[in-house]
Design a protein around this motif. Structure first.
Motif, PDB file in Angstrom:
ATOM      1  N   ASP A  18      -0.971   2.010  -2.968  1.00 15.57           N
ATOM      2  CA  ASP A  18      -1.351   0.630  -3.291  1.00 15.57           C
ATOM      3  C   ASP A  18      -1.145   0.333  -4.773  1.00 15.57           C
ATOM      4  O   ASP A  18      -1.157   1.233  -5.607  1.00 15.57           O
ATOM      5  CB  ASP A  18      -2.832   0.431  -2.898  1.00 15.57           C
ATOM      6  CG  ASP A  18      -3.201  -1.036  -2.800  1.00 15.57           C
ATOM      7  OD1 ASP A  18      -2.289  -1.897  -2.735  1.00 15.57           O
ATOM      8  OD2 ASP A  18      -4.410  -1.334  -2.793  1.00 15.57           O
ATOM      9  N   ALA A  61       3.160   2.561   4.486  1.00 15.46           N
ATOM     10  CA  ALA A  61       4.226   1.753   3.892  1.00 15.46           C
ATOM     11  C   ALA A  61       4.041   0.263   4.136  1.00 15.46           C
ATOM     12  O   ALA A  61       4.383  -0.567   3.283  1.00 15.46           O
ATOM     13  CB  ALA A  61       5.575   2.197   4.448  1.00 15.46           C
ATOM     14  N   ARG A 186      -6.057   7.047  -2.211  1.00 17.76           N
ATOM     15  CA  ARG A 186      -5.669   5.644  -2.368  1.00 17.76           C
ATOM     16  C   ARG A 186      -5.525   5.332  -3.847  1.00 17.76           C
ATOM     17  O   ARG A 186      -6.428   5.602  -4.633  1.00 17.76           O
ATOM     18  CB  ARG A 186      -6.682   4.682  -1.744  1.00 17.76           C
ATOM     19  CG  ARG A 186      -6.191   3.227  -1.866  1.00 17.76           C
ATOM     20  CD  ARG A 186      -7.028   2.223  -1.117  1.00 17.76           C
ATOM     21  NE  ARG A 186      -6.373   0.919  -1.159  1.00 17.76           N
ATOM     22  CZ  ARG A 186      -6.442  -0.016  -0.230  1.00 17.76           C
ATOM     23  NH1 ARG A 186      -7.152   0.206   0.842  1.00 17.76           N
ATOM     24  NH2 ARG A 186      -5.807  -1.167  -0.359  1.00 17.76           N
ATOM     25  N   ARG A 192     -11.241   1.010  -0.405  1.00 16.33           N
ATOM     26  CA  ARG A 192     -11.385   0.663   1.021  1.00 16.33           C
ATOM     27  C   ARG A 192     -10.249   1.326   1.785  1.00 16.33           C
ATOM     28  O   ARG A 192      -9.274   1.792   1.187  1.00 16.33           O
ATOM     29  CB  ARG A 192     -11.379  -0.853   1.218  1.00 16.33           C
ATOM     30  CG  ARG A 192     -10.183  -1.558   0.623  1.00 16.33           C
ATOM     31  CD  ARG A 192     -10.201  -3.071   0.902  1.00 16.33           C
ATOM     32  NE  ARG A 192      -9.156  -3.748   0.143  1.00 16.33           N
ATOM     33  CZ  ARG A 192      -9.349  -4.373  -1.010  1.00 16.33           C
ATOM     34  NH1 ARG A 192     -10.550  -4.437  -1.548  1.00 16.33           N
ATOM     35  NH2 ARG A 192      -8.336  -4.943  -1.646  1.00 16.33           N
TER      36      ARG A 192
HETATM   37  C1  IPE Z   1      -2.817  -1.290   2.348  1.00 19.17           C
HETATM   38  O1  IPE Z   1      -2.726  -1.980   1.150  1.00 19.17           O
HETATM   39  C2  IPE Z   1      -1.496  -1.256   3.021  1.00 19.17           C
HETATM   40  C3  IPE Z   1      -0.473  -0.411   2.398  1.00 19.17           C
HETATM   41  C4  IPE Z   1      -0.622   0.328   1.320  1.00 19.17           C
HETATM   42  C5  IPE Z   1       0.804  -0.412   3.052  1.00 19.17           C
HETATM   43  P1  IPE Z   1      -3.047  -3.546   1.051  1.00 19.17           P
HETATM   44  O2  IPE Z   1      -2.761  -3.934  -0.344  1.00 19.17           O
HETATM   45  O3  IPE Z   1      -2.322  -4.277   2.108  1.00 19.17           O
HETATM   46  O4  IPE Z   1      -4.601  -3.610   1.372  1.00 19.17           O
HETATM   47  P2  IPE Z   1      -5.676  -4.701   0.980  1.00 19.17           P
HETATM   48  O5  IPE Z   1      -5.152  -6.016   1.422  1.00 19.17           O
HETATM   49  O6  IPE Z   1      -5.850  -4.651  -0.499  1.00 19.17           O
HETATM   50  O7  IPE Z   1      -6.920  -4.289   1.696  1.00 19.17           O
END
Ligand code: IPE
Ligand code: IPE
Ligand code: MG
Length: 241
Positions: A18, A61, A186, A192
């Motif tokens: 992320d 991904a 993460r 989360r």
């Molecule tokens: C989770 O990240 C999905 C991926 C890493 C592919 P997001 O950026 O989509 O998650 P949120 O929206 O912050 O919860």
């Protein structure tokens, strides 16, 4: 480089990659540039994983919720996935990596689906790192699809209600061939799970780091693995100390 066993017993590491968008925006670049940079980090981590005793690496991904993004970003990501597969297939194969995808392929375009199939076929018999790419993956979506298949099998008389067990449910998930993740990392400071492996990671250790995915290094991965190793995993039992 440190010896594998000294660093970790994390057989299965899963990563929520992320922070690509924010990384790019902070540099005055468009979000897609962050995703492009993120691909380089995937390459680094895939290369390094076997050296640190990781047998299974699963990377998030694209989520089932990511379709909510602009058409430009979604299309850019889909093109990037195609480019990644085309560009990396030979190297992954040479490196003995077995690649599989999890998630719902239905909504993906035909070209991408066929590239995914080809990469899976190409690397099918490889015996090194088991790399799983979660693409259009959502944990609830995966469980919902599994329940649908279980209901269908029940209706056909192939399974009875008393056959339903945790193991059976696991067998119907996209991850049926994978052990549960030991560690979920993460990046980018969000604490989360965002619908990533809710069934499988119910006893995983979590490490959240502020580093944005495009800045993630192998050195940080080693630090996280060391941190993981110091944790006391009890699985509901009493610590034997
Ligand atoms: C989770 O990240 C999905 C991926 C890493 C592919 P997001 O950026 O989509 O998650 P949120 O929206 O912050 O919860
Ligand atoms: C993760 O980075 C990659 C995907 C979800 C595809 P983001 O694109 O979510 O980056 P941020 O969270 O917006 O910074
Ligand atoms: Mg994000």
């Amino acid at each position: 480089m440190q010896n594998t066993d000294q660093v970790t017993h994390a057989d299965h590491v899963a990563v929520i990659m992320d922070g690509n968008g924010r990384w790019a925006t902070a540099r005055g670049l468009e979000r897609l540039k962050g995703h492009v940079k993120g691909v380089d980090r995937v390459r680094d981590v895939v290369r390094a994983a076997p050296k640190f005793g990781i047998d299974f690496l699963t990377v998030f991904a694209f989520s089932t919720e990511n379709w909510k993004r602009s058409e430009r970003e979604v299309t850019g990501l889909m093109n990037l996935f195609k480019r990644y597969i085309r560009g990396e297939a030979a190297t992954l194969d040479e490196d003995n990596v077995r690649v599989r995808f999890i998630g719902d392929r239905g909504p993906l375009d035909r070209k991408l689906r066929s590239l995914m199939d080809e990469l899976e076929r190409l690397t099918e018999t490889n015996t090194g790192l088991k790399l799983t790419i979660a693409l259009n993956y959502g944990g609830r979506d995966e469980i919902t699809r599994a329940v649908g298949r279980i209901a269908k099998a029940a209706k056909m008389g192939m399974i009875a209600p008393e056959d339903v067990s945790e193991q059976m449910i696991s067998n119907f998930l996209d991850t049926s061939e994978l052990p549960d993740p030991d560690l979920v990392i993460r990046t980018s400071g969000e604490c989360r799970t965002s619908n990533f492996l809710p069934w499988q990671a119910c006893y995983a250790e979590y490490v959240f780091t502020d580093t944005a995915w495009p800045d993630f290094t192998v050195a940080e991965m080693v630090k996280i693995l060391t941190q993981f190793r110091a944790r006391d995993r009890r699985f509901g039992a009493v610590a034997l100390k």
